[in-house]
Design a protein around this motif. Structure first.
Motif, PDB file in Angstrom:
ATOM      1  N   LYS A  15      30.852  52.355  18.046  1.00 22.54           N
ATOM      2  CA  LYS A  15      31.967  53.039  18.710  1.00 22.54           C
ATOM      3  C   LYS A  15      31.474  54.160  19.621  1.00 22.54           C
ATOM      4  N   GLU A  16      30.481  54.890  19.170  1.00 17.07           N
ATOM      5  CA  GLU A  16      29.998  56.053  19.927  1.00 17.07           C
ATOM      6  C   GLU A  16      28.981  55.703  21.000  1.00 17.07           C
ATOM      7  N   THR A  17      28.141  54.699  20.763  1.00 14.98           N
ATOM      8  CA  THR A  17      27.021  54.432  21.654  1.00 14.98           C
ATOM      9  C   THR A  17      27.186  53.179  22.499  1.00 14.98           C
ATOM     10  N   LEU A  18      27.435  52.043  21.860  1.00 16.91           N
ATOM     11  CA  LEU A  18      27.436  50.780  22.592  1.00 16.91           C
ATOM     12  C   LEU A  18      28.751  50.486  23.307  1.00 16.91           C
ATOM     13  N   LYS A  19      29.862  50.656  22.634  1.00 12.89           N
ATOM     14  CA  LYS A  19      31.150  50.289  23.216  1.00 12.89           C
ATOM     15  C   LYS A  19      31.409  50.963  24.556  1.00 12.89           C
ATOM     16  N   PRO A  20      31.135  52.257  24.713  1.00 10.81           N
ATOM     17  CA  PRO A  20      31.387  52.879  26.024  1.00 10.81           C
ATOM     18  C   PRO A  20      30.580  52.246  27.165  1.00 10.81           C
ATOM     19  N   LEU A  21      29.459  51.621  26.846  1.00 15.08           N
ATOM     20  CA  LEU A  21      28.636  50.999  27.885  1.00 15.08           C
ATOM     21  C   LEU A  21      29.126  49.609  28.269  1.00 15.08           C
ATOM     22  N   LEU A  22      30.016  49.020  27.478  1.00 16.85           N
ATOM     23  CA  LEU A  22      30.450  47.649  27.706  1.00 16.85           C
ATOM     24  C   LEU A  22      31.549  47.509  28.751  1.00 16.85           C
ATOM     25  N   LEU A  23      32.305  48.548  29.020  1.00 14.72           N
ATOM     26  CA  LEU A  23      33.408  48.470  29.968  1.00 14.72           C
ATOM     27  C   LEU A  23      32.860  48.368  31.389  1.00 14.72           C
ATOM     28  N   ILE A  24      33.106  47.250  32.017  1.00 15.11           N
ATOM     29  CA  ILE A  24      32.662  47.047  33.393  1.00 15.11           C
ATOM     30  C   ILE A  24      33.699  47.613  34.349  1.00 15.11           C
ATOM     31  N   GLY A  25      34.939  47.436  34.034  1.00 15.52           N
ATOM     32  CA  GLY A  25      36.002  47.950  34.887  1.00 15.52           C
ATOM     33  C   GLY A  25      37.353  47.446  34.424  1.00 15.52           C
ATOM     34  N   LYS A  26      38.389  48.046  34.964  1.00 11.15           N
ATOM     35  CA  LYS A  26      39.753  47.611  34.702  1.00 11.15           C
ATOM     36  C   LYS A  26      40.320  47.126  36.024  1.00 11.15           C
ATOM     37  N   TYR A  27      41.026  46.023  35.958  1.00 11.75           N
ATOM     38  CA  TYR A  27      41.533  45.412  37.167  1.00 11.75           C
ATOM     39  C   TYR A  27      43.032  45.190  37.049  1.00 11.75           C
ATOM     40  N   ILE A  28      43.720  45.395  38.153  1.00  9.93           N
ATOM     41  CA  ILE A  28      45.164  45.203  38.195  1.00  9.93           C
ATOM     42  C   ILE A  28      45.465  44.246  39.346  1.00  9.93           C
ATOM     43  N   LEU A  29      46.318  43.278  39.077  1.00 13.17           N
ATOM     44  CA  LEU A  29      46.721  42.349  40.116  1.00 13.17           C
ATOM     45  C   LEU A  29      47.694  43.019  41.078  1.00 13.17           C
ATOM     46  N   ASN A  30      47.516  42.779  42.349  1.00  9.17           N
ATOM     47  CA  ASN A  30      48.459  43.299  43.334  1.00  9.17           C
ATOM     48  C   ASN A  30      49.830  42.663  43.157  1.00  9.17           C
ATOM     49  N   LYS A  31      49.832  41.392  42.779  1.00  8.46           N
ATOM     50  CA  LYS A  31      51.077  40.650  42.588  1.00  8.46           C
ATOM     51  C   LYS A  31      51.062  40.007  41.204  1.00  8.46           C
ATOM     52  N   PRO A  32      51.441  40.757  40.159  1.00  7.41           N
ATOM     53  CA  PRO A  32      51.395  40.196  38.806  1.00  7.41           C
ATOM     54  C   PRO A  32      52.232  38.931  38.648  1.00  7.41           C
ATOM     55  N   GLU A  33      53.291  38.802  39.440  1.00  8.30           N
ATOM     56  CA  GLU A  33      54.131  37.607  39.338  1.00  8.30           C
ATOM     57  C   GLU A  33      53.360  36.337  39.707  1.00  8.30           C
ATOM     58  N   ALA A  34      52.244  36.498  40.416  1.00  9.43           N
ATOM     59  CA  ALA A  34      51.419  35.340  40.772  1.00  9.43           C
ATOM     60  C   ALA A  34      50.845  34.664  39.522  1.00  9.43           C
ATOM     61  N   LEU A  35      50.716  35.419  38.436  1.00 12.10           N
ATOM     62  CA  LEU A  35      50.208  34.840  37.191  1.00 12.10           C
ATOM     63  C   LEU A  35      51.171  33.836  36.584  1.00 12.10           C
ATOM     64  N   MET A  36      52.419  33.897  36.961  1.00 16.76           N
ATOM     65  CA  MET A  36      53.404  33.019  36.353  1.00 16.76           C
ATOM     66  C   MET A  36      53.179  31.549  36.715  1.00 16.76           C
ATOM     67  N   ASN A  37      52.408  31.302  37.747  1.00 19.69           N
ATOM     68  CA  ASN A  37      52.073  29.920  38.083  1.00 19.69           C
ATOM     69  C   ASN A  37      50.583  29.841  38.395  1.00 19.69           C
ATOM     70  N   LEU A  38      49.797  29.670  37.365  1.00 18.77           N
ATOM     71  CA  LEU A  38      48.345  29.649  37.547  1.00 18.77           C
ATOM     72  C   LEU A  38      47.866  28.458  38.358  1.00 18.77           C
ATOM     73  N   ASP A  39      48.693  27.418  38.426  1.00 17.78           N
ATOM     74  CA  ASP A  39      48.286  26.251  39.202  1.00 17.78           C
ATOM     75  C   ASP A  39      48.138  26.574  40.684  1.00 17.78           C
ATOM     76  N   THR A  40      48.882  27.573  41.154  1.00 18.69           N
ATOM     77  CA  THR A  40      48.801  27.935  42.576  1.00 18.69           C
ATOM     78  C   THR A  40      48.124  29.286  42.786  1.00 18.69           C
ATOM     79  N   PHE A  41      47.596  29.867  41.692  1.00 19.15           N
ATOM     80  CA  PHE A  41      46.946  31.186  41.814  1.00 19.15           C
ATOM     81  C   PHE A  41      45.679  31.038  42.663  1.00 19.15           C
ATOM     82  N   PRO A  42      45.473  31.956  43.621  1.00 17.17           N
ATOM     83  CA  PRO A  42      44.289  31.828  44.486  1.00 17.17           C
ATOM     84  C   PRO A  42      42.989  32.085  43.720  1.00 17.17           C
ATOM     85  N   VAL A  43      42.215  31.050  43.559  1.00 20.80           N
ATOM     86  CA  VAL A  43      40.952  31.131  42.837  1.00 20.80           C
ATOM     87  C   VAL A  43      39.823  30.787  43.795  1.00 20.80           C
ATOM     88  N   ARG A  44      38.784  31.634  43.802  1.00 17.22           N
ATOM     89  CA  ARG A  44      37.617  31.379  44.644  1.00 17.22           C
ATOM     90  C   ARG A  44      36.501  30.804  43.778  1.00 17.22           C
TER      91      ARG A  44
END
Length: 111
Positions: A55-84
């Motif tokens: 908790k004190e040593t390793l866990k803080p090093l594991l977080l790479i980043g937090k990401y937020i979708l500009n359009k969360p509603e896009a998740l509702m249809n993953l079949d058309t979600f833009p994937v690269r």
């Protein structure tokens, strides 16, 4: 177990095994029975110490980043979600949350 077996079983470099065993002995977690035998003792205390250290040593090093979708509603249809290809990677949790039909594929380790 011999050090080589421990190294293979744990994925730890053989050279580190001796230092880890020595550290565990010095901390009172290994009792030397005879020249070739040792016993791990105080396992609960060792686990509690590992949890605190994680908790004190390793866990803080594991977080790479937090990401937020500009359009969360896009998740509702993953079949058309833009994937690269080669750039977008999904874990099973968000996929299954939005599209439960993908659960079997996630459990089988398929994309």
């Amino acid at each position: 177990m011999p050090y080589r077996t421990l190294a293979r079983a744990t994925g730890v470099a053989l050279g580190n095994i001796k230092n880890i065993i020595l550290g565990l002995k010095q901390a009172g977690f290994i009792l030397q029975i005879n020249e070739k035998e040792m016993v791990l003792q105080n396992k609960r205390s060792l686990l509690e110490r590992w949890i605190a250290g994680y908790k004190e040593t390793l866990k803080p090093l594991l977080l790479i980043g937090k990401y937020i979708l500009n359009k969360p509603e896009a998740l509702m249809n993953l079949d058309t979600f833009p994937v690269r290809a080669g750039e977008t990677v999904w874990g099973c949790e968000p996929v299954v949350w939005v599209q439960p039909r993908y659960l079997t594929r996630c459990w089988m380790g398929k994309s």
